[in-house]
Design an enzyme around this catalytic site. Structure first.
Site, mmCIF file in Angstrom:
data_model
loop_
_atom_site.group_PDB
_atom_site.id
_atom_site.type_symbol
_atom_site.label_atom_id
_atom_site.label_comp_id
_atom_site.label_asym_id
_atom_site.label_seq_id
_atom_site.Cartn_x
_atom_site.Cartn_y
_atom_site.Cartn_z
ATOM 1 N N ALA A 1 -5.633 11.005 7.163
ATOM 2 C CA ALA A 1 -4.228 10.929 6.753
ATOM 3 C C ALA A 1 -3.241 11.061 7.925
ATOM 4 C CB ALA A 1 -3.956 11.990 5.687
ATOM 5 N N GLU B 1 -17.392 19.272 1.543
ATOM 6 C CA GLU B 1 -16.556 19.933 0.548
ATOM 7 C C GLU B 1 -17.113 19.749 -0.868
ATOM 8 O OE1 GLU B 1 -12.876 18.187 1.901
ATOM 9 O OE2 GLU B 1 -12.449 19.887 3.205
ATOM 10 N N GLY C 1 0.820 -1.207 0.000
ATOM 11 C CA GLY C 1 0.000 0.000 0.000
ATOM 12 C C GLY C 1 0.851 1.252 0.000
ATOM 13 N N VAL D 1 -2.075 -7.495 -4.309
ATOM 14 C CA VAL D 1 -1.981 -8.619 -3.383
ATOM 15 C C VAL D 1 -3.293 -9.394 -3.423
ATOM 16 C CG1 VAL D 1 -1.787 -9.272 -0.955
ATOM 17 C CG2 VAL D 1 -0.334 -7.454 -1.888
ATOM 18 N N PHE E 1 -0.838 7.036 2.594
ATOM 19 C CA PHE E 1 -0.109 7.803 3.615
ATOM 20 C C PHE E 1 0.625 6.890 4.604
ATOM 21 C CE2 PHE E 1 -3.271 11.015 2.323
ATOM 22 C CZ PHE E 1 -2.406 12.053 2.039
ATOM 23 N N GLY E 2 -0.010 5.788 5.029
ATOM 24 C CA GLY E 2 0.614 4.890 5.994
ATOM 25 C C GLY E 2 1.845 4.192 5.426
#
Lengths: 421, 421
Positions: free
Chosen positions: B315, B170, B10, B78, B13-14
């Site tokens: 995030a 938004e 992945g 994956v 952000f992580g």
């Protein structure tokens, strides 16, 4: 008195210039296009090769005419024209009445009767074509990185471009630069500098529209970037495994079509005579031979220069024709004498080869190398629409020039490697 | 001695933060993602609403690690993990061995068991989701312009957004602004200021993660832009004709999903326990309960704060977890004591409402209005990756701010109106 109704079909260079030229006429103008945007096609190859973003070279057509209350924009596709009833028939089922009709519907790729090649060797006419090519080019490198057999890897790292006009030359140069300068530090298994870019041209030389010395210069500039130029033999076969040039089979997984084009079916819609490429044959004022209320311009029209050569299928030619037709229509509306027959003025030919070289053929003046590249760049920025796009493209190019990084390297539309296979 | 092999799955952000934190470790790192780009999701709604271009908020993952020779990037998906043999199985058939595995595979939309809603009410997670929404929004106005029945036109000019978290708020604000400020001069048959934007929230108020007064301010700011806010009743049906809120049917042709999310199948891959939303339950050091060599972070992990509340799926939380896991792995490799258990530090909540208002909840400090909008903008520019993107987004926003024009108003992917129908 009802207003005169002008319908313009096609929001490319010809159609836009027609509408522009009709400013101040008393007519009601309807502009029909199947896309919502006008596209700056001369830079489309830069989207395909990760140099520019899609929105930098495309503008909503509607937006161009926000202050022209005489212009109505319709997003729809023409399927036929009823020349008796004077109606343009649209895919949605609607019919738009006209008094004067201008067809500026352009051209698509043509595969010389080998339509099965289209899927294997996509061309470059729309924004989707460009993002599709971008995806294929970037995925070829990704697959090569994962491939376990040398033969697969070599075929994945071979790119064949068919047709060595300006688009083919520009694509070949940019892909070679991407492989040689941008990508090498990012891959761990493959050496992207081993990439082979092959430019295939059935004619005797690249950039046939340019003088012989500029053409020779372009060839050597391409070769310096690592492009292999093969002229004089046509492609005889394309399969998923590679291309055959003359008798020679070249294993490669990415083939790009930059050769023939075929005009839109405008001639069929209005039952007019067409030339071999499907272009409508028009009179000296660009009107259809059998119907003075219909004009056909740009890549879908067959127009001859004084020396008998066809007017080339390039943006300046379409723009000149659009401006001319607007003058003819305005004169008719004002009951003034018709302008002199259309004459094409060739402003010059330009092509760029990679990041620092270009060739320019102004007829008497010929330029090549770094200076030509700067003129090429400034000319293209000048012809973009609006301050914002000019600044955005200038800024993107400056960034690439200084950093060597391409900013629009996105693989979109398909989720995974497998989907594409 | 062979190197320790860390596989990170992945490139959100992580995952990016994990790889960043592992800089200088002696391990071999492999980063796997099914997309070729890292995406700045907090601004994805701006692509969907024509404010930004796709390439302004996405970066090739490979590019981020061009100078990290310890990092190998793989574009693949994956499909499973063999925790016995310590192998990550990929869609291409390859298997990547690991000593330590970090799963940071995020979440997708969830439709609370109503999967048939997905096609009618698309969500916003990928670049394709954003360009799909952009196409639907722009085509709704195009179709309204061509529609001949008032009922059709009204339904086409009604946009329903389901879920009033930051994304929903938004989206609603930007669509309202597009209809009220940008589009009116461009259409000839319809009045785009008559557009209805309806924000639907099953809970009692918009922006539930914010304090009550900021939530009330956001509601009134939305209403000033012409957004109709409907809270307290869930959507009970979605069809091609409209949405049903509680018992009330609202005719509308464009529905956008900004409600639930469902974690990736990471828990299934590693046969771990998951919570109701499919998130893997992890230990205090974010490792899987049954396998200390596997870490799960970000939106696909279920982590609790000290007060028992779940760590939010935003995030900054994913980044903190990525940085933490990198520290744990580095300590293990250096045979040093493990860091203290993970603790989430909430930096604050931000949301913007249209072009000049925002709300910021830093806990003790709360801001709203114009100043909050500037802080929101600067914070987002700061968190973008690289000078080029920061300048490009700042420039795009400045242009929109000064000119009132949106620059990325392209309908792509589908050729015609009919294809979409």
């Amino acid at each position: 008195m009802t207003k005169h109704r002008i319908v313009v079909v096609g929001g490319g260079f010809g159609g836009i210039q027609t509408v522009h030229g009709l400013k101040g006429s008393s007519a009601d103008i309807t502009l029909i296009d199947r896309r919502n945007h006008h596209l700056f096609q001369p830079l489309l190859y830069q989207v395909a090769t990760t140099l520019l973003a899609t929105s930098e070279i495309a503008w909503p057509i509607r937006r161009l005419y926000r202050d022209r209350k005489d212009v109505t924009t319709i997003l729809d596709e023409v399927v036929d024209v009823d020349t008796e009833a004077k109606l343009v028939r649209l895919q949605s089922g609607r019919a738009i009445p006209y008094d004067t009709l201008v067809l500026a519907t352009g051209a698509r790729h043509a595969y010389f009767g080998r339509d099965e090649w289209e899927k294997l060797a996509p061309g470059l006419k729309t924004l989707e074509d460009a993002t599709t090519l971008r995806r294929r080019i970037l995925l070829a490198f990704e697959r090569a990185e994962l491939s376990e057999k040398t033969a697969d890897r070599d075929a994945l790292l071979t790119f064949a471009i068919i047709g060595a006009g300006p688009t083919g030359v520009e694509m070949a140069g940019t892909i070679a630069e991407l492989a040689q300068k941008v990508l090498p530090p990012e891959f761990r298994s493959i050496d992207t500098t081993a990439t082979k870019v092959i430019l295939i041209e059935a004619g005797p030389r690249v950039l046939a529209a340019f003088s012989e010395d500029l053409s020779a210069y372009a060839k050597s500039a391409l070769e310096k970037l690592g492009v292999e130029v093969r002229t004089g033999k046509p492609v005889t076969a394309i399969t998923e495994e590679g291309v055959t040039v003359g008798e020679t089979f070249v294993p490669c997984r990415t083939v790009i079509w930059a050769a023939g084009v075929q005009a839109s079916p405008a001639a069929q819609w209005i039952r007019a005579e067409a030339d071999r490429a499907g272009r409508t044959i028009v009179g000296p004022d660009l009107s259809a031979a059998h119907d003075p209320n219909i004009f056909v311009i740009g890549d879908t029209a067959s127009v001859k220069q004084d020396d008998g050569k066809p007017v080339p299928g390039i943006a300046p030619a379409a723009k000149q024709q659009g401006a001319y037709v607007a003058k003819v229509i305005k004169a008719r509306l004002a009951a003034k004498p018709a302008p002199a027959p259309f004459r094409y003025f060739h402003q010059g030919s330009l092509a760029t080869i990679g990041k620092r070289a270009a060739v320019i053929d102004f007829g008497r003046i010929k330029l090549k190398g770094g200076l030509a590249w700067w003129i090429w760049g400034l000319a293209h920025i000048y012809f973009l629409i609006g301050t914002r796009s000019r600044l955005a493209v200038a800024w993107s190019w400056l960034w690439i020039y200084l950093s060597g990084q391409h900013s629009a390297r996105l693989i979109t539309q398909k989720e995974t490697l497998k989907d594409e296979a």
